[in-house]
Scaffold this active site. Structure first.
Site, mmCIF file in Angstrom:
data_model
loop_
_atom_site.group_PDB
_atom_site.id
_atom_site.type_symbol
_atom_site.label_atom_id
_atom_site.label_comp_id
_atom_site.label_asym_id
_atom_site.label_seq_id
_atom_site.Cartn_x
_atom_site.Cartn_y
_atom_site.Cartn_z
ATOM 1 N N ILE A 215 10.511 11.455 4.185
ATOM 2 C CA ILE A 215 11.551 10.531 3.724
ATOM 3 C C ILE A 215 11.621 10.591 2.205
ATOM 4 O O ILE A 215 10.594 10.742 1.559
ATOM 5 C CB ILE A 215 11.184 9.068 4.102
ATOM 6 C CG1 ILE A 215 10.848 8.974 5.590
ATOM 7 C CG2 ILE A 215 12.293 8.103 3.736
ATOM 8 C CD1 ILE A 215 10.188 7.650 5.975
ATOM 9 N N ILE A 218 12.581 13.694 -2.581
ATOM 10 C CA ILE A 218 12.164 15.102 -2.631
ATOM 11 C C ILE A 218 12.725 15.896 -1.446
ATOM 12 O O ILE A 218 13.365 16.929 -1.647
ATOM 13 C CB ILE A 218 10.631 15.224 -2.794
ATOM 14 C CG1 ILE A 218 10.272 14.755 -4.212
ATOM 15 C CG2 ILE A 218 10.142 16.646 -2.535
ATOM 16 C CD1 ILE A 218 8.805 14.641 -4.506
ATOM 17 N N GLU A 237 9.724 14.639 12.297
ATOM 18 C CA GLU A 237 9.522 13.252 12.702
ATOM 19 C C GLU A 237 10.867 12.514 12.663
ATOM 20 O O GLU A 237 11.223 11.776 13.559
ATOM 21 C CB GLU A 237 8.555 12.664 11.694
ATOM 22 C CG GLU A 237 8.156 11.277 11.916
ATOM 23 C CD GLU A 237 7.016 10.966 10.961
ATOM 24 O OE1 GLU A 237 6.010 11.710 10.973
ATOM 25 O OE2 GLU A 237 7.126 9.998 10.208
ATOM 26 N N GLY A 335 3.232 10.736 9.840
ATOM 27 C CA GLY A 335 3.166 12.018 10.542
ATOM 28 C C GLY A 335 2.711 13.160 9.654
ATOM 29 O O GLY A 335 2.777 14.331 10.050
HETATM 30 N N1 COA Z 1 -1.001 6.369 -9.492
HETATM 31 C C1 COA Z 1 -0.481 5.122 -9.549
HETATM 32 N N2 COA Z 1 0.672 4.761 -8.916
HETATM 33 C C2 COA Z 1 1.298 5.698 -8.204
HETATM 34 C C3 COA Z 1 0.827 7.020 -8.085
HETATM 35 C C4 COA Z 1 -0.389 7.335 -8.772
HETATM 36 N N3 COA Z 1 -0.910 8.561 -8.713
HETATM 37 N N4 COA Z 1 1.669 7.720 -7.321
HETATM 38 C C5 COA Z 1 2.646 6.887 -6.928
HETATM 39 N N5 COA Z 1 2.429 5.665 -7.478
HETATM 40 C C6 COA Z 1 3.267 4.459 -7.301
HETATM 41 C C7 COA Z 1 4.701 4.683 -7.769
HETATM 42 O O1 COA Z 1 4.838 4.437 -9.156
HETATM 43 C C8 COA Z 1 5.459 3.694 -6.922
HETATM 44 O O2 COA Z 1 5.268 2.399 -7.454
HETATM 45 P P1 COA Z 1 6.489 1.327 -7.485
HETATM 46 O O3 COA Z 1 6.881 1.153 -6.043
HETATM 47 O O4 COA Z 1 5.884 0.128 -8.112
HETATM 48 O O5 COA Z 1 7.563 2.007 -8.309
HETATM 49 C C9 COA Z 1 4.698 3.740 -5.593
HETATM 50 O O6 COA Z 1 3.411 4.232 -5.893
HETATM 51 C C10 COA Z 1 5.355 4.671 -4.567
HETATM 52 O O7 COA Z 1 5.463 5.955 -5.153
HETATM 53 P P2 COA Z 1 6.810 6.814 -5.096
HETATM 54 O O8 COA Z 1 6.516 8.096 -5.768
HETATM 55 O O9 COA Z 1 7.978 6.035 -5.578
HETATM 56 O O10 COA Z 1 6.953 6.942 -3.534
HETATM 57 P P3 COA Z 1 7.891 7.818 -2.623
HETATM 58 O O11 COA Z 1 8.929 6.914 -2.069
HETATM 59 O O12 COA Z 1 8.326 9.087 -3.256
HETATM 60 O O13 COA Z 1 6.838 8.142 -1.453
HETATM 61 C C11 COA Z 1 4.628 8.552 -0.652
HETATM 62 C C12 COA Z 1 5.681 8.871 -1.728
HETATM 63 C C13 COA Z 1 3.451 9.445 -0.877
HETATM 64 C C14 COA Z 1 4.204 7.080 -0.762
HETATM 65 C C15 COA Z 1 5.280 8.821 0.744
HETATM 66 O O14 COA Z 1 5.712 10.149 0.795
HETATM 67 C C16 COA Z 1 4.308 8.567 1.889
HETATM 68 O O15 COA Z 1 4.118 7.432 2.287
HETATM 69 N N6 COA Z 1 3.682 9.626 2.437
HETATM 70 C C17 COA Z 1 2.722 9.500 3.539
HETATM 71 C C18 COA Z 1 3.369 9.565 4.892
HETATM 72 C C19 COA Z 1 4.131 10.827 5.141
HETATM 73 O O16 COA Z 1 3.984 11.823 4.463
HETATM 74 N N7 COA Z 1 4.964 10.846 6.147
HETATM 75 C C20 COA Z 1 5.678 12.078 6.450
HETATM 76 C C21 COA Z 1 6.576 12.045 7.512
HETATM 77 S S1 COA Z 1 7.980 10.980 7.200
#
Ligand code: COA
Length: 431
Positions: A215, A218, A237, A335
């Site tokens: 989701i 990216i 998924e 997933g």
């Molecule tokens: N250190 C501190 N904070 C961090 C960080 C780090 N290394 N990396 C991300 N964050 C913070 C961001 O600043 C953001 O904070 P905010 O909500 O206060 O702005 C929050 O974490 C979420 O990060 P963001 O990069 O905006 O998230 P995203 O929407 O691009 O999602 C994941 C990234 C990793 C959270 C998401 O891909 C995920 O949940 N992955 C696991 C599950 C998965 O891969 N499913 C796949 C099938 S759908």
């Protein structure tokens, strides 16, 4: 009794339906955009009648009012994926998180999480007396099959989808008719960093590949750079609006898929009304339960499966944290590992972990060590390609030294000197 008589005799108002939930029940809510918002609202309005009702939900896209502090005596949340509306409750101890692979959730309904009540949303019955689960079959179908009580919101706005989410009305105990637009997920904003990441990922994708996309910005940015590819397929998924343009342009045909050729295979869908219109009565789109779609052995039956997911941090060894910031749970495994492992076992498969190199330029996401308390989502033995806006590196099969060198090469330039110093101190050798 014919199906119509069964349906008519099981109709109820929202208030009548939620009165059947009892204190101490475990209530599973239909997933993501399939959440039956009207029934959930009625349940929250009736909160004073309950003590200690456990709410089990994965990606909660609704209001999550059952997580508010004043709801604590009535509801406790057991998250299988923490999201915006459940994060605070989990951090504050009013909620909890159950670590698991998404593919295992249906099985958990028969082990640690037996279901008392399932709250779901469906289409009106078709001419044969079947309803469709629409945008969520994943764990929702198994919750229906295993719950003692199944309450369904019947909504004309729910798209009718095919696959294994079409069930007879007799599988449900209570129907509440209420029409309202589904929860929607707006397309994300794609900035320069995401575009650069998307372009690097697209360079790893070949004609005829089958894709899994997570989701967010990216995955959608990757799709922007696939316009010249041919015969791509989807076994994922989920997918969102980003896929529609490539489907309509004939880039995604699913023709070369080695499992379910010609079909988009998913377990749930999240997007705008455009997506819901596209999937409605579309025989090319099939939704199956998550213990099938996300099963790594099923995924691996797709040759040339490419999975693209995102993460929070990657350490020098290639350990990937995708769900916590330090000890704070901010999302879930979902997933990710199912698809990383499925892609690894797929003939010609590849898995990509794609992320911006920094958090808003201030914190490097490539680090010598994961933050204290962080969860390892994808292990160093499973990780394959890592991509940032600075390039693509391959980690699988590489030594610890080489992994760290590769990762430093795609770190943000501002952080490379300190990463190199950490490398030399840790590995006792020159970078
Ligand atoms: N250190 C501190 N904070 C961090 C960080 C780090 N290394 N990396 C991300 N964050 C913070 C961001 O600043 C953001 O904070 P905010 O909500 O206060 O702005 C929050 O974490 C979420 O990060 P963001 O990069 O905006 O998230 P995203 O929407 O691009 O999602 C994941 C990234 C990793 C959270 C998401 O891909 C995920 O949940 N992955 C696991 C599950 C998965 O891969 N499913 C796949 C099938 S759908």
């Amino acid at each position: 009794m014919d199906w119509n008589a069964y349906y008519q005799s099981h109709l109820a108002t929202g208030e009548e339906a939620v009165a059947r939930i009892k204190s101490g029940d475990r209530v599973v809510i239909g997933h993501a955009c399939a959440e039956p918002s009207f029934i959930v609202e009625k349940m929250v309005e009736n909160a004073k009648a309950y003590e200690n009702v456990e709410i089990v939900h994965m990606v909660a896209m609704g209001k999550g009012a059952y997580c508010e502090p004043d709801m604590a005596p009535h509801f406790r949340h057991n998250s299988i994926f923490v999201g915006a509306c459940t994060r605070e409750a989990v951090a504050d101890g009013r909620g909890n998180y159950t670590p698991c692979f998404f593919s295992e959730v249906p099985q958990m309904f028969h082990t640690t999480l037996p279901v008392d009540v399932a709250l779901v949303q469906v289409t009106p019955p078709d001419a044969e007396g079947n309803v469709s689960l629409g945008v969520s079959v994943d764990y929702t179908r198994e919750a229906i099959e295993s719950a003692k009580l199944v309450i369904a919101q019947v909504n004309h706005h729910m798209p009718y989808t095919y696959g294994e989410g079409v069930l007879p009305v007799t599988d449900f105990d209570v129907f509440v008719e209420h029409d309202a637009p589904l929860i929607q997920l707006s397309p994300p904003k794609i900035g320069d960093v995401e575009r650069a990441i998307g372009e690097h990922c697209a360079a790893l994708i070949k004609d005829g590949d089958t894709l899994q996309l997570g989701i967010g910005a990216i995955p959608d940015a990757v799709l922007l750079f696939l316009k010249d590819k041919k015969d791509l397929g989807i076994h994922s998924e989920m997918f969102s609006d980003g896929v529609l343009e490539l489907a309509n342009a004939g880039v995604i045909t699913n023709r070369k898929k080695t499992l379910h050729p010609g079909k988009f295979v998913v377990t749930f869908l999240m997007g705008t009304q455009r997506l819901y219109d596209f999937v409605n009565k579309n025989e090319d789109v099939v939704l199956y339960p998550v213990d099938y779609v996300n099963n790594p052995y099923v995924i691996a039956q797709n040759d040339n499966l490419v999975s693209i997911n995102s993460c929070v941090q990657v350490d020098f060894m290639g350990q990937v944290c995708s769900e916590t910031i330090g000890p704070k749970q901010i999302s879930g495994t979902g997933g990710q590992v199912d698809f990383v492992r499925g892609a690894s076992a797929s003939k010609g498969g590849r898995s990509i972990m794609a992320m911006p190199s920094t958090v808003k330029g201030k914190i490097s996401k490539i680090v010598p060590l994961l933050d204290e308390g962080a969860a390892v989502t994808t292990s160093r033995n499973d990780v394959d390609y890592v991509v940032t806006e600075y390039g693509v590196v391959h980690l699988k099969g590489e030594t610890l030294h080489q992994r760290a060198k590769n990762l430093i090469a795609i770190a943000h330039p501002d952080f490379r000197p300190e990463l190199i110093a950490a490398f030399e101190e840790r590995f006792k050798c020159k970078y």
